[in-house]
Each structure stands twice: as structure tokens, then as C-alpha cells.
Design a protein around this motif. Sequence first.
Motif, mmCIF file in Angstrom:
data_model
loop_
_atom_site.group_PDB
_atom_site.id
_atom_site.type_symbol
_atom_site.label_atom_id
_atom_site.label_comp_id
_atom_site.label_asym_id
_atom_site.label_seq_id
_atom_site.Cartn_x
_atom_site.Cartn_y
_atom_site.Cartn_z
ATOM 1 N N ALA A 119 -1.104 33.415 58.205
ATOM 2 C CA ALA A 119 0.345 33.223 58.326
ATOM 3 C C ALA A 119 1.042 34.430 58.941
ATOM 4 C CB ALA A 119 0.958 32.911 56.964
ATOM 5 N N THR A 120 0.334 35.555 59.066
ATOM 6 C CA THR A 120 0.925 36.735 59.722
ATOM 7 C C THR A 120 0.959 36.574 61.238
ATOM 8 O OG1 THR A 120 -1.175 37.973 59.934
ATOM 9 C CG2 THR A 120 0.056 38.208 57.854
ATOM 10 N N TYR A 121 0.360 35.498 61.749
ATOM 11 C CA TYR A 121 0.323 35.243 63.195
ATOM 12 C C TYR A 121 1.156 33.987 63.471
ATOM 13 C CZ TYR A 121 -1.708 34.962 67.906
ATOM 14 O OH TYR A 121 -1.905 34.932 69.268
ATOM 15 N N PRO A 122 2.452 34.141 63.714
ATOM 16 C CA PRO A 122 3.322 32.968 63.897
ATOM 17 C C PRO A 122 2.903 32.120 65.094
ATOM 18 C CG PRO A 122 4.611 34.979 63.599
ATOM 19 C CD PRO A 122 3.198 35.408 63.825
ATOM 20 N N ASP A 123 3.173 30.826 65.006
ATOM 21 C CA ASP A 123 2.937 29.954 66.152
ATOM 22 C C ASP A 123 4.005 30.213 67.221
ATOM 23 O OD1 ASP A 123 5.278 28.426 65.636
ATOM 24 O OD2 ASP A 123 4.194 27.042 64.333
ATOM 25 N N PRO A 124 3.867 29.643 68.407
ATOM 26 C CA PRO A 124 4.857 29.890 69.468
ATOM 27 C C PRO A 124 6.270 29.435 69.115
ATOM 28 C CG PRO A 124 2.817 29.096 70.428
ATOM 29 C CD PRO A 124 2.675 28.944 68.942
ATOM 30 N N ASN A 125 6.414 28.648 68.055
ATOM 31 C CA ASN A 125 7.746 28.244 67.599
ATOM 32 C C ASN A 125 8.320 29.212 66.580
ATOM 33 O OD1 ASN A 125 7.621 25.825 69.170
ATOM 34 N ND2 ASN A 125 6.339 24.893 67.595
ATOM 35 N N GLY A 126 7.589 30.282 66.299
ATOM 36 C CA GLY A 126 8.070 31.308 65.376
ATOM 37 C C GLY A 126 7.793 31.042 63.915
ATOM 38 N N VAL A 127 6.952 30.042 63.623
ATOM 39 C CA VAL A 127 6.640 29.680 62.237
ATOM 40 C C VAL A 127 5.316 30.321 61.831
ATOM 41 C CG1 VAL A 127 6.211 27.786 60.634
ATOM 42 C CG2 VAL A 127 7.871 27.507 62.493
ATOM 43 N N GLY A 128 5.339 31.042 60.712
ATOM 44 C CA GLY A 128 4.122 31.695 60.248
ATOM 45 C C GLY A 128 3.241 30.770 59.429
ATOM 46 N N ARG A 129 3.823 30.148 58.413
ATOM 47 C CA ARG A 129 3.011 29.308 57.528
ATOM 48 C C ARG A 129 2.534 28.058 58.274
ATOM 49 N NH1 ARG A 129 4.836 24.570 55.696
ATOM 50 N NH2 ARG A 129 7.053 24.029 55.783
ATOM 51 N N LEU A 130 1.510 27.418 57.735
ATOM 52 C CA LEU A 130 1.052 26.163 58.320
ATOM 53 C C LEU A 130 2.175 25.140 58.326
ATOM 54 C CD1 LEU A 130 -2.488 25.365 56.844
ATOM 55 C CD2 LEU A 130 -1.932 26.203 59.119
ATOM 56 N N ALA A 189 6.338 18.444 63.132
ATOM 57 C CA ALA A 189 6.430 19.192 61.875
ATOM 58 C C ALA A 189 7.678 18.818 61.082
ATOM 59 C CB ALA A 189 6.412 20.688 62.160
ATOM 60 N N LYS A 190 8.718 18.390 61.773
ATOM 61 C CA LYS A 190 9.977 18.073 61.102
ATOM 62 C C LYS A 190 10.001 16.676 60.501
ATOM 63 C CE LYS A 190 12.728 21.108 64.099
ATOM 64 N NZ LYS A 190 13.746 21.151 65.176
ATOM 65 N N LYS A 191 9.247 15.766 61.090
ATOM 66 C CA LYS A 191 9.370 14.370 60.655
ATOM 67 C C LYS A 191 8.047 13.690 60.343
ATOM 68 C CE LYS A 191 9.392 12.723 65.459
ATOM 69 N NZ LYS A 191 10.149 12.026 66.508
ATOM 70 N N GLY A 192 6.939 14.272 60.784
ATOM 71 C CA GLY A 192 5.655 13.599 60.626
ATOM 72 C C GLY A 192 5.117 13.672 59.211
ATOM 73 N N GLU A 193 4.370 12.636 58.795
ATOM 74 C CA GLU A 193 3.775 12.657 57.455
ATOM 75 C C GLU A 193 2.548 13.555 57.411
ATOM 76 O OE1 GLU A 193 1.768 8.953 56.249
ATOM 77 O OE2 GLU A 193 2.258 8.208 58.243
ATOM 78 N N TYR A 194 2.082 14.020 58.565
ATOM 79 C CA TYR A 194 0.903 14.876 58.597
ATOM 80 C C TYR A 194 1.279 16.352 58.702
ATOM 81 C CZ TYR A 194 -0.987 10.270 59.356
ATOM 82 O OH TYR A 194 -1.287 8.939 59.219
ATOM 83 N N SER A 195 2.500 16.650 58.306
ATOM 84 C CA SER A 195 2.983 18.025 58.266
ATOM 85 C C SER A 195 3.100 18.476 56.816
ATOM 86 C CB SER A 195 4.343 18.136 58.955
ATOM 87 O OG SER A 195 5.292 17.303 58.304
#
Length: 215
Positions: A119-130, A189-195
Motif C-alpha cells: 500500500a506504500t506504492y499508490p496506483d496511478p490514481n493516487g490510491v494506496g490501499r487495494l 472501484a467506485k461502483k463494481g462489486e469486485y472492488s
Amino acid sequence: AAEPKPAPAKLFDVTLPFKGKDVPLSKFRGDAHLVVNIKMDDPVAGANFNAMRYAAKEYPGLRVWAVPTEQGYYEPDVSELVRAKAYQQFGFGTYPTAVVFDKIDVVGSTRHPLYSYLATYPDPNGVGRLSLNFEKFLLDKDGRILRRYPRKFTAFDFEADINAATNGEQLPAPSAQFKDAWVKAASDAKKGEYSFRGNYNVWDQSEPSKDWDGL
């Protein structure tokens, strides 16, 4: 490109549960590592597992660590059955190159130390956690995080990165396809059930999740 941050000195001393026993990650160390949080019932499971199996076979120096979890979208099977299904359905599970560990927590205050590090390595959207199932982290031989990939971007899509990592070379520049995949992942990530979504399929926990052990 910026140098990857150093991995924690004792990353490979960290243990993961495997067949009911805590095993140090040093037992699964290679020239490069691909860490993937899995869900067997996710519609993209087949595409991801087939690509993971291919990568583990094609690049013998690669170690693929598949990590199931109780968190997020429901995982009805116990760890041993997840492991069996991964092998029976997708041919994935050849020790020590392609391993399905036992379930761990991957988000929140109870998450496993491995995922606290990732989680210390954010994704390109700036989110660290999965944020999604089947997020993938490519690590070098020392455990430094090189790149992070979204749910619908399989190992087939970043084979050039795997080739570079297993040879100790710098990764090629991110592709337009990679960048577009992360744009789409932000929406999922905002709406999917697999997030992994707070108060939808992830709640505050005081204790780590436990695998079901029968009645």
C-alpha cells in the motif's frame, strides 16, 4: 525513471500462511515476484490465472504469489479448496513458482504486513490501499515494488515488464494501454462489486478474518 524505493530489510522474513503453517517469504523468493490478490468467482479470474500460469512457466525466475482473502466480494471456499480449484480449473499452483497461499486480510487495520508494504506504492490514481480484486504488484529480486497493475490488465498485457524484471533490467515506459486500464479501474472501484468498498463489502474489524473450519 525514479529508482524504486528500497523494500523493508526483513520483507522476506515476513511469513504468509500456506497449508495451515506460517512460512517465511524467503521460501518463495525468486529473480522477480508478482503478488496478486485473487477471488475465484470473479469473472476475470480465468483470464488472470491463465496469464499468471503462463508467466510462471515462461519465466522460471518469476515467483507468482496468489493471495485469497475473506474481505471484499464473498469467497465461499476455504483456502485448501481455493488452492485445489486454482489448479483444477486453471492449472495454476506449481510449487514454488506459482503458489496460492491461505487467506489473509488485505485492507484495513487488520491487513497483513505484506499488504501494508504494498500500500506504500499508490496506483496511478493516487490510491494506496487495494481497490479491486486481481490487482498485481511486480517486485524485483529484493522485493522493491516496480509497478502496479489493475484487475483487467493481465500478465499477458505486461509481459515485457516481467521479462525486464526477471533479467534485472529497467522496466519499459508504461504503455497507453496500461494508463487507460487504470482510468477504467477507477470507475470500477467506485461502483463494481469486485472492488473493496467501505460499508459495502468491507467493514472495520477488530480481529483478523478467520477461514471457516467447519461446524
